[in-house]
Design an enzyme around this catalytic site. Structure first.
Site, PDB file in Angstrom:
ATOM      1  N   LYS A  11       0.774  -1.358  -0.016  1.00 47.58           N
ATOM      2  CA  LYS A  11      -0.024  -0.193   0.007  1.00 47.58           C
ATOM      3  C   LYS A  11       0.879   1.358  -0.011  1.00 47.58           C
ATOM      4  O   LYS A  11       1.963   1.209   0.368  1.00 47.58           O
ATOM      5  CB  LYS A  11      -0.936  -0.074   1.174  1.00 47.58           C
ATOM      6  CG  LYS A  11      -2.015  -1.146   1.237  1.00 47.58           C
ATOM      7  CD  LYS A  11      -2.743  -1.237   2.251  1.00 47.58           C
ATOM      8  CE  LYS A  11      -3.923  -2.269   2.285  1.00 47.58           C
ATOM      9  NZ  LYS A  11      -5.007  -2.184   3.190  1.00 47.58           N
ATOM     10  N   TYR A  51     -12.245  -2.919  -3.733  1.00 45.67           N
ATOM     11  CA  TYR A  51     -12.968  -2.858  -2.549  1.00 45.67           C
ATOM     12  C   TYR A  51     -14.387  -2.810  -2.712  1.00 45.67           C
ATOM     13  O   TYR A  51     -15.088  -2.407  -1.540  1.00 45.67           O
ATOM     14  CB  TYR A  51     -12.172  -1.782  -1.867  1.00 45.67           C
ATOM     15  CG  TYR A  51     -10.835  -1.976  -1.293  1.00 45.67           C
ATOM     16  CD1 TYR A  51     -10.427  -3.053  -0.535  1.00 45.67           C
ATOM     17  CD2 TYR A  51      -9.750  -1.218  -1.818  1.00 45.67           C
ATOM     18  CE1 TYR A  51      -9.148  -3.307  -0.027  1.00 45.67           C
ATOM     19  CE2 TYR A  51      -8.474  -1.531  -1.214  1.00 45.67           C
ATOM     20  CZ  TYR A  51      -8.123  -2.522  -0.397  1.00 45.67           C
ATOM     21  OH  TYR A  51      -6.972  -2.750   0.176  1.00 45.67           O
ATOM     22  N   ASN A 114      -1.939  -0.183   7.049  1.00 46.52           N
ATOM     23  CA  ASN A 114      -1.612  -1.670   7.360  1.00 46.52           C
ATOM     24  C   ASN A 114      -0.364  -2.201   6.416  1.00 46.52           C
ATOM     25  O   ASN A 114      -0.440  -3.622   6.514  1.00 46.52           O
ATOM     26  CB  ASN A 114      -2.862  -2.514   7.522  1.00 46.52           C
ATOM     27  CG  ASN A 114      -3.587  -2.737   6.518  1.00 46.52           C
ATOM     28  OD1 ASN A 114      -3.557  -2.134   5.438  1.00 46.52           O
ATOM     29  ND2 ASN A 114      -4.452  -3.533   6.895  1.00 46.52           N
ATOM     30  N   HIS A 117      -2.381  -5.386   1.293  1.00 43.31           N
ATOM     31  CA  HIS A 117      -3.313  -5.939   1.247  1.00 43.31           C
ATOM     32  C   HIS A 117      -2.882  -7.369   0.465  1.00 43.31           C
ATOM     33  O   HIS A 117      -2.166  -7.457  -0.059  1.00 43.31           O
ATOM     34  CB  HIS A 117      -4.099  -5.312   0.024  1.00 43.31           C
ATOM     35  CG  HIS A 117      -5.372  -5.959  -0.465  1.00 43.31           C
ATOM     36  ND1 HIS A 117      -6.691  -6.444   0.516  1.00 43.31           N
ATOM     37  CD2 HIS A 117      -5.560  -6.722  -1.568  1.00 43.31           C
ATOM     38  CE1 HIS A 117      -7.293  -6.880  -0.076  1.00 43.31           C
ATOM     39  NE2 HIS A 117      -7.007  -7.460  -1.507  1.00 43.31           N
ATOM     40  N   GLU A 128      -9.523 -10.293  -8.003  1.00 42.99           N
ATOM     41  CA  GLU A 128      -8.588  -9.235  -7.728  1.00 42.99           C
ATOM     42  C   GLU A 128      -7.526  -9.286  -8.977  1.00 42.99           C
ATOM     43  O   GLU A 128      -7.009  -8.290  -9.172  1.00 42.99           O
ATOM     44  CB  GLU A 128      -8.014  -9.237  -6.330  1.00 42.99           C
ATOM     45  CG  GLU A 128      -9.171  -9.122  -5.447  1.00 42.99           C
ATOM     46  CD  GLU A 128      -8.692  -9.013  -3.954  1.00 42.99           C
ATOM     47  OE1 GLU A 128      -7.514  -9.472  -3.709  1.00 42.99           O
ATOM     48  OE2 GLU A 128      -9.534  -8.923  -2.873  1.00 42.99           O
TER      49      GLU A 128
HETATM   50  P1  CMP Z   1      -7.165  -4.801   3.221  1.00 38.35           P
HETATM   51  O1  CMP Z   1      -6.719  -6.192   3.650  1.00 38.35           O
HETATM   52  O2  CMP Z   1      -6.543  -3.939   2.546  1.00 38.35           O
HETATM   53  O3  CMP Z   1      -8.799  -4.955   2.943  1.00 38.35           O
HETATM   54  C1  CMP Z   1      -9.778  -3.891   3.531  1.00 38.35           C
HETATM   55  C2  CMP Z   1      -8.898  -2.539   4.280  1.00 38.35           C
HETATM   56  O4  CMP Z   1      -9.837  -1.654   4.606  1.00 38.35           O
HETATM   57  C3  CMP Z   1      -8.131  -3.343   5.318  1.00 38.35           C
HETATM   58  O5  CMP Z   1      -6.957  -4.138   4.779  1.00 38.35           O
HETATM   59  C4  CMP Z   1      -7.939  -2.265   6.209  1.00 38.35           C
HETATM   60  O6  CMP Z   1      -6.634  -1.492   5.777  1.00 38.35           O
HETATM   61  C5  CMP Z   1      -9.071  -1.003   5.904  1.00 38.35           C
HETATM   62  N1  CMP Z   1      -9.662  -1.041   6.995  1.00 38.35           N
HETATM   63  C6  CMP Z   1      -9.930   0.122   7.772  1.00 38.35           C
HETATM   64  N2  CMP Z   1     -11.005   0.175   8.807  1.00 38.35           N
HETATM   65  C7  CMP Z   1     -11.180  -1.338   8.942  1.00 38.35           C
HETATM   66  C8  CMP Z   1     -11.925  -2.278   9.741  1.00 38.35           C
HETATM   67  N3  CMP Z   1     -12.537  -1.659  10.685  1.00 38.35           N
HETATM   68  N4  CMP Z   1     -12.265  -3.394   9.537  1.00 38.35           N
HETATM   69  C9  CMP Z   1     -11.546  -4.026   8.230  1.00 38.35           C
HETATM   70  N5  CMP Z   1     -10.707  -3.198   7.472  1.00 38.35           N
HETATM   71  C10 CMP Z   1     -10.705  -2.002   7.829  1.00 38.35           C
END
Ligand code: CMP
Length: 154
Positions: A11, A51, A114, A117, A128
């Protein structure tokens, strides 16, 4: 165990913090194979397609803004059980719940920022991968250590 392909996105926070090499090394050192890779700034419609399942959730707008704010590195990662294995290497979605030793456990404290992904199922991996990569952007090659990683006699 079946050979699978999965989509990983490093990311914008991972790219902007200089963690591209660190993240890729963790997959490579585990024995997974990088068969597709590109640096790109995600168009908004691509981020929205990736998403779509989160549309309407409280974090959706922030997530799309963040994912389109700077370049990402997209990877196609291949290996036996690659979908689950990559998610174990990444750690929990919420870095505060991620164990040290995982990417998120070692480098993040924020659920939006984070670092990575990864696809969470074979169906989502296919969906995806089709959004981000064309078939001509994936390559076939052998790692020289495949016989050691996957011995026929154990
Ligand atoms: P990712 O694996 O990219 O999939 C969806 C993303 O939404 C997740 O990682 C997080 O970075 C983001 N996100 C933010 N808030 C939440 C939440 N409360 N629960 C799940 N995903 C979240």
């Amino acid at each position: 165990m079946e050979t699978e392909q999965t989509l990983v996105l490093i990311k914008p926070d991972g790219v902007q913090r200089g963690l591209i090499g660190e993240v890729i090394a963790r997959y490579e050192h585990k024995g997974l194979k990088i068969v597709g890779m590109k640096l790109q700034q995600l168009p908004r419609n691509t981020a929205e397609a990736l998403y779509a399942v989160h549309l309407g959730k409280s974090f959706y707008d922030v997530l799309i803004e963040f994912m389109t704010s700077a370049p990402i590195v997209a990877l196609v990662i291949e290996g036996r059980g690659a979908i689950d294995l990559v998610r174990i290497i990444n750690g929990e979605t919420d870095p505060k719940e991620s164990r040290p030793g995982s990417i998120r456990g070692d480098f993040s404290v924020n659920i939006t920022h984070n670092i990575v992904h990864a696809s969470d199922s074979p169906e989502n991996a296919q969906r995806e991968l089709d959004i981000v990569f064309g078939p001509e952007e994936c390559y076939k090659y052998n790692r020289v250590d495949e016989a050691i990683l996957h011995p026929t006699i154990v």
